[in-house]
Design an enzyme around this catalytic site. Structure first.
Site, short mmCIF file in Angstrom:
data_model
loop_
_atom_site.label_atom_id
_atom_site.label_comp_id
_atom_site.label_asym_id
_atom_site.label_seq_id
_atom_site.Cartn_x
_atom_site.Cartn_y
_atom_site.Cartn_z
N GLU A 133 -101.05 5.75 -34.16
CA GLU A 133 -100.75 7.56 -33.59
C GLU A 133 -100.83 8.11 -32.14
OE1 GLU A 133 -102.42 10.70 -34.71
OE2 GLU A 133 -104.34 9.67 -35.63
N LYS A 187 -96.55 18.08 -30.86
CA LYS A 187 -97.33 17.53 -31.08
C LYS A 187 -95.91 17.33 -32.28
CE LYS A 187 -101.35 18.05 -34.87
NZ LYS A 187 -102.37 19.21 -34.93
N VAL A 205 -99.91 11.64 -38.50
CA VAL A 205 -99.40 10.00 -38.81
C VAL A 205 -98.10 10.48 -39.79
CG1 VAL A 205 -100.26 9.50 -41.50
CG2 VAL A 205 -102.00 10.34 -40.00
N ASP A 216 -100.49 25.35 -48.94
CA ASP A 216 -100.30 24.80 -47.95
C ASP A 216 -101.03 23.41 -46.91
OD1 ASP A 216 -100.58 24.89 -45.05
OD2 ASP A 216 -102.40 25.96 -44.42
N SER A 252 -99.94 19.18 -45.24
CA SER A 252 -99.61 18.76 -43.87
C SER A 252 -98.96 17.45 -44.45
CB SER A 252 -101.08 17.96 -44.16
OG SER A 252 -100.68 17.03 -42.61
N LYS A 270 -108.81 15.42 -42.45
CA LYS A 270 -110.57 15.34 -42.36
C LYS A 270 -111.15 16.40 -42.40
CE LYS A 270 -107.63 14.09 -38.19
NZ LYS A 270 -106.26 15.02 -38.28
#
Lengths: 355, 303
Positions: free
Chosen positions: B22, B82, B102, B132, B134, B153
């Site tokens: 990435e 991003k 990713v 919420d 990702s 993370k």
């Protein structure tokens, strides 16, 4: 950073349940600055697991072992050893929501400046029995902050001066110590805030026998603390007089009056548990919902029987200590002197297991 | 649409192992100049283990697979977007410079036939509202790429993230670990689906997975022990860093770089060292996985 916080808890033979709690403490978004654990003399792997895991997770744990200490004594020792003025308390056998401590402790800041903050606790049932038990015995979140809800020391935080003012947790009480502590805090008029989103999760007892032991112990503690005499009296009256009387009337005199009265009583008794269970229907599915519904009367009757058994065992002790109990419940207890915080053999070995 | 570097094109054509990397780690994940140093070291580690690195990014309306030094420099400059799957086409249409997350990286990798990707940690479910989530997670559920990472993370709700992976059928393999790592920290209470001792052993599982499912698979590798920041210590650093940001009223796009800076300072560099160590290590592990997968493919085609 906000004001530092000490987290305290007591443990006894929690080898099977302590790891999830420690992981959940490590995952707090507002981490405790100090963690004091008092072990009441575990004979399993509890102490070793706490030592190893707190080190691996980087938790600032200080562990004290006081063989024979009851929960009150363990909590008092832990608070006496705590480094900070804001004390958060939880209990073994639970898992903390990641925001638990952040949500509890924010109420100590101005302008609220709470003295005592009550979080909430939600069941984390896995089996059908545990769902049924949760529905039968545990308050829903919307029941918090009104009427009969009593903060549980598995999910509270308070200023050290609150604990000092009421004389700490009542070491003469083997059970129901948190209810007695709540009553003393309320009697002194401290500023109490309810925070329903500060959640701890706990698994209800896994079997009917374990639940019966738990409720017997609660009732024993009620007797020791002279708690809820009217409720206990109503229970004895319901099972000992009213139900047989209505049954007799139904069989011998007037079926409508007798059985109608019993049906009305059952409706009152089971309305709230079934209402709570209905809210769980999506998690359970219809088949398990039906099974849980069938278990609720059995659980309720077992719980009542256990309470009726335990209360009279604790009551004589409560009556003998009535002056101590009365003073404590007025919020005028005396904190045990610091030298009493040192380990010593128990004066009154627990009659029942901690379960 | 795709501009594939010669080295990568040749490796893919000859069925040699390739590892996708990435580019958000360069643009947004690490401070300058560490970002460029680590990006080059990750590529070097991939090469050293016998695979070809293919860092992916967007430039001037095209997706580049395998970057030049000049492109690395452009990614390290300010103003890079991003890129996830929701804005990939927008950044392409506007001919902007985009660093892939990713989600976007594995989508691009799958499009050009790369089976393995390396990263530090995936995104996941955030604390608070359960919706919420990702975009990394749905991308993993739909994209047949093996992602080598050190879990999710640390700031995420790892329990819910782990449950999400299970619900959506994304297997989690642990290399020398029984538990789903938490990025800076090795230890959680969340089990992986299967433990293996080497990436070569993981390759066998990835190989089978590819034949039966059109979804991603996670190969988790804990941060090297000597660089670990235990989870409770990390959360203390994070709480202090968040308090600092709140005190300075830092919001919006400034939050992530300011937070990373504050974390590195408050932890006296421990979080940065851990991040660097796991990125380097994961690059090596991913390359070993890609090499082993390539050998498996060769063996299969020889039968």
């Amino acid at each position: 950073m906000s004001e530092p916080v000490s987290l305290i808890l007591t443990v006894l033979n929690e080898g099977d349940s302590i790891a999830p709690l420690l992981h959940s403490i490590a995952a707090q978004t507002r981490p405790p600055d100090d963690i004091v654990i008092v072990d009441g003399g575990s004979t399993d792997e509890t102490v070793r697991i706490i030592d190893r895991l707190s080190n691996a997770l980087g938790l600032p744990v200080r562990l004290f072992v006081e063989p024979g200490a009851n929960i009150s004594r363990g909590r008092n020792r832990a608070i006496a050893e705590a480094a900070h003025d804001i004390i958060a308390a939880t209990d073994a056998g639970v898992r903390l929501d990641p925001e638990w401590l952040a949500r509890l402790t924010r109420h100590f800041e101005p302008p609220e400046s709470a003295d005592f903050v009550s979080g909430f606790f939600l069941p984390d049932p896995q089996t059908t029995f545990e769902y049924a038990l949760a529905a039968a015995t545990l308050p829903a979140r919307e029941e918090m902050g009104r009427g009969r809800f009593m903060p549980s020391s598995r999910s509270v935080a308070f200023r050290r001066y609150v604990w000092e003012a009421v004389g700490g947790y009542p070491e003469w009480a083997d059970y129901s110590e948190d209810v007695l502590f709540d009553l003393a805090v309320m009697a002194r008029g401290f500023h109490i805030v309810y925070e329903p989103d500060a959640i701890v999760w706990f698994r209800p007892r896994p079997s009917l026998a374990a639940f019966a032991r738990q409720y017997r112990n609660y009732a024993y503690g009620d007797g020791q603390g002279l708690l809820w005499p009217l409720r206990h009296l109503i229970r004895y009256g319901t099972y000992g007089i009213l139900a047989p009387l209505l049954g007799g009337i139904g069989v011998k005199r007037n079926a409508t009056l007798g059985f109608g009265g019993l049906a009305l009583g059952a409706t009152v008794m089971f309305y709230t548990p079934y209402k709570r269970l209905w809210r769980m229907r999506h998690e359970l599915g219809w088949k398990r919902l039906a099974a849980a519904a069938a278990l609720i009367p059995l659980i309720r009757l077992t719980g009542d029987a256990a309470k009726m058994y335990g209360y009279p065992i604790g009551l004589p002790e409560g009556w003998r200590n009535r002056e101590t109990v009365r003073i404590y419940r007025r919020g005028e207890g005396i904190l045990p002197p610091s030298d009493a915080m040192q380990p010593e053999p128990p004066k009154n070995p627990a009659r029942f297991s901690q379960n | 649409m795709f501009v594939i570097a010669d080295e990568v094109r040749e490796a893919l054509a000859n069925e040699r192992p390739v590892v996708a990397l990435e580019s958000t780690v360069i643009a947004h994940g690490l401070p300058s100049p560490t970002n460029l140093t680590i990006a080059h070291e990750m590529e070097a580690n991939v090469r050293a283990a016998g695979a070809v690195p293919a860092t992916i990014a967007l430039f001037d309306g095209t997706i580049h697979v395998g970057l030049s030094d000049e492109q690395f420099e452009r990614l390290a400059a300010p103003g890079v977007e991003k890129v996830n799957l929701s804005n990939l086409s927008l950044v392409l249409a506007r001919q902007g410079v985009g660093a892939t997350t990713v989600a976007a990286t594995i989508w691009c990798a799958a499009k050009v036939g790369i089976d393995v990707m390396t990263t530090g940690g995936i995104g996941g479910v955030h604390h608070g509202e359960a919706w919420d989530v990702s975009s990394d997670l749905p991308a993993l559920a739909q994209t047949p790429v093996a992602v080598v990472c050190s879990g999710a993370k640390s700031i995420l709700d790892l329990r819910r993230t782990r449950e999400w992976l299970e619900t959506w059928g994304i297997p989690v393999v642990g290399v020398e670990t029984d538990v789903f790592p938490a990025f800076f920290s090795r230890l959680t209470e969340l089990p992986v689906d299967v433990r293996v001792e080497t990436p070569e052993e993981a390759a066998h599982i990835v190989g089978v997975h590819r034949t039966v499912r059109e979804s991603g698979i996670l190969v988790t590798v804990p941060v090297p022990a000597e660089h670990e920041v235990p989870v409770a210590a990390f959360n203390r650093f994070l709480a202090a860093a968040n308090a600092e940001l709140a005190a300075h009223n830092i919001r919006g796009a400034d939050v992530t770089p300011a937070l990373l800076d504050a974390l590195a300072r408050i932890s006296e560099g421990a979080t940065l060292r851990a991040n660097e160590a796991l990125l380097r290590n994961n690059a090596t592990m991913a390359a070993r996985l890609a090499v082993a997968l390539s050998q498996l493919d060769e063996e299969l085609s020889a039968r």
